[in-house]
Design a protein around this motif. Structure first.
Motif, PDB file in Angstrom:
ATOM      1  N   ALA A  24       0.848  -1.192   0.000  1.00 47.21           N
ATOM      2  CA  ALA A  24       0.000   0.000   0.000  1.00 47.21           C
ATOM      3  C   ALA A  24       0.881   1.239   0.000  1.00 47.21           C
ATOM      4  O   ALA A  24       2.038   1.202   0.438  1.00 47.21           O
ATOM      5  CB  ALA A  24      -0.921   0.001   1.219  1.00 47.21           C
ATOM      6  N   GLY A  34      -4.454   0.770  -1.636  1.00 48.96           N
ATOM      7  CA  GLY A  34      -4.009  -0.620  -1.676  1.00 48.96           C
ATOM      8  C   GLY A  34      -3.346  -0.934  -3.005  1.00 48.96           C
ATOM      9  O   GLY A  34      -3.832  -0.537  -4.065  1.00 48.96           O
ATOM     10  N   ASN A  37      -2.304  -7.623  -2.242  1.00 54.25           N
ATOM     11  CA  ASN A  37      -2.697  -8.261  -0.987  1.00 54.25           C
ATOM     12  C   ASN A  37      -1.504  -8.406  -0.052  1.00 54.25           C
ATOM     13  O   ASN A  37      -0.403  -8.786  -0.472  1.00 54.25           O
ATOM     14  CB  ASN A  37      -3.298  -9.642  -1.269  1.00 54.25           C
ATOM     15  CG  ASN A  37      -4.616  -9.547  -2.012  1.00 54.25           C
ATOM     16  OD1 ASN A  37      -5.377  -8.603  -1.835  1.00 54.25           O
ATOM     17  ND2 ASN A  37      -4.874 -10.522  -2.851  1.00 54.25           N
ATOM     18  N   VAL A  57      -4.447  -5.299   3.140  1.00 51.70           N
ATOM     19  CA  VAL A  57      -5.078  -5.291   1.819  1.00 51.70           C
ATOM     20  C   VAL A  57      -5.503  -6.722   1.505  1.00 51.70           C
ATOM     21  O   VAL A  57      -4.666  -7.627   1.428  1.00 51.70           O
ATOM     22  CB  VAL A  57      -4.114  -4.772   0.730  1.00 51.70           C
ATOM     23  CG1 VAL A  57      -4.801  -4.785  -0.632  1.00 51.70           C
ATOM     24  CG2 VAL A  57      -3.625  -3.370   1.079  1.00 51.70           C
ATOM     25  N   GLN A  59      -8.168  -8.376  -1.230  1.00 47.02           N
ATOM     26  CA  GLN A  59      -9.166  -8.214  -2.283  1.00 47.02           C
ATOM     27  C   GLN A  59     -10.365  -9.133  -2.061  1.00 47.02           C
ATOM     28  O   GLN A  59     -10.224 -10.266  -1.595  1.00 47.02           O
ATOM     29  CB  GLN A  59      -8.568  -8.520  -3.651  1.00 47.02           C
ATOM     30  CG  GLN A  59      -7.587  -7.490  -4.185  1.00 47.02           C
ATOM     31  CD  GLN A  59      -6.919  -7.967  -5.454  1.00 47.02           C
ATOM     32  OE1 GLN A  59      -6.056  -8.837  -5.409  1.00 47.02           O
ATOM     33  NE2 GLN A  59      -7.320  -7.392  -6.582  1.00 47.02           N
TER      34      GLN A  59
END
Length: 222
Positions: A24, A34, A37, A57, A59
């Motif tokens: 991020a 973000g 992940n 993060v 998704q």
């Protein structure tokens, strides 16, 4: 931001720092975006004071798309590799998304854990890919066309130019659901290629040579 007396400081200077910008990013105004992940730590610093926030993060799938949604196999044992694209609400692809595969009829077509579909027997089957609560289905048709030319002969093997002879054949078809097409081509005979439908039922055809010499007959079934 407060001072030692607990009073709010007006317009303090704050710097922002993200521990892992591959996960991020943080703007100068503290806007966090973000990237991929994972987890990171956002730190805000003003003077000698600082504070941190944990950033995660993860998704969430919003759509799932198959590389093919309809396909027809023409021979048993044929295979096709399916792929799936899973995207979040911002239309960003979810790399490494786990997908489960299933077939509605394993006697017609099977599918591996990697999405490889194999034709097993004639018929139809649905292949479904699922990620979390989302799923998408492809319809598959398996046609087994394995005709055999049991015999092929002519009523005579010598003739005159312009005098027809008869080509006689016998074709067997294990799957009589669709008509077979037979194609006859006379090499160097001056005769155009001829196509017959339902050639499992129509078993002969006249052939006329337009030139003298030795000729070959190419007979194909599909």
């Amino acid at each position: 931001i407060r001072d030692r007396s607990g009073l709010t400081i007006s317009g303090p200077t704050v710097t922002w720092a993200m521990s892992d910008e591959s996960v991020a990013t943080g703007s100068d105004a503290g806007l966090v975006t973000g990237v991929t992940n994972g987890t990171a730590t956002l730190t805000a610093t003003s003077g000698a004071a600082s504070a941190t926030a944990a950033v995660t993060v993860a998704q969430v799938a919003a759509s799932i798309v198959l590389s093919d949604t309809t396909l027809t196999f023409s021979a048993l044992g044929d295979t096709t590799q399916l792929t799936v694209t899973v995207k979040d609400a911002n239309d960003s692809t979810m790399v490494g998304a786990t997908v489960t595969w299933a077939t509605s009829d394993t006697t017609v077509a099977t599918v591996s854990d990697a999405g490889l579909v194999t034709a097993i027997s004639p018929g139809t089957a649905n292949i479904t890919a699922t990620h979390q609560s989302l799923s998408v289905t492809a319809a598959w048709q398996v046609n087994s066309r394995n005709p055999t030319i049991a015999s092929l002969r002519a009523n005579r093997y010598a003739t005159e130019v312009g005098r027809p002879l008869t080509l006689i054949w016998q074709v067997t078809d294990p799957d009589a659901g669709e008509a077979l097409t037979c194609t006859i081509n006379i090499d160097n005979a001056g005769v155009a290629e001829v196509t017959y439908t339902n050639c499992a039922d129509s078993t002969q055809a006249p052939i006329t040579y337009a030139s003298s010499g030795t000729h070959q007959v190419l007979f194909t079934v599909s």
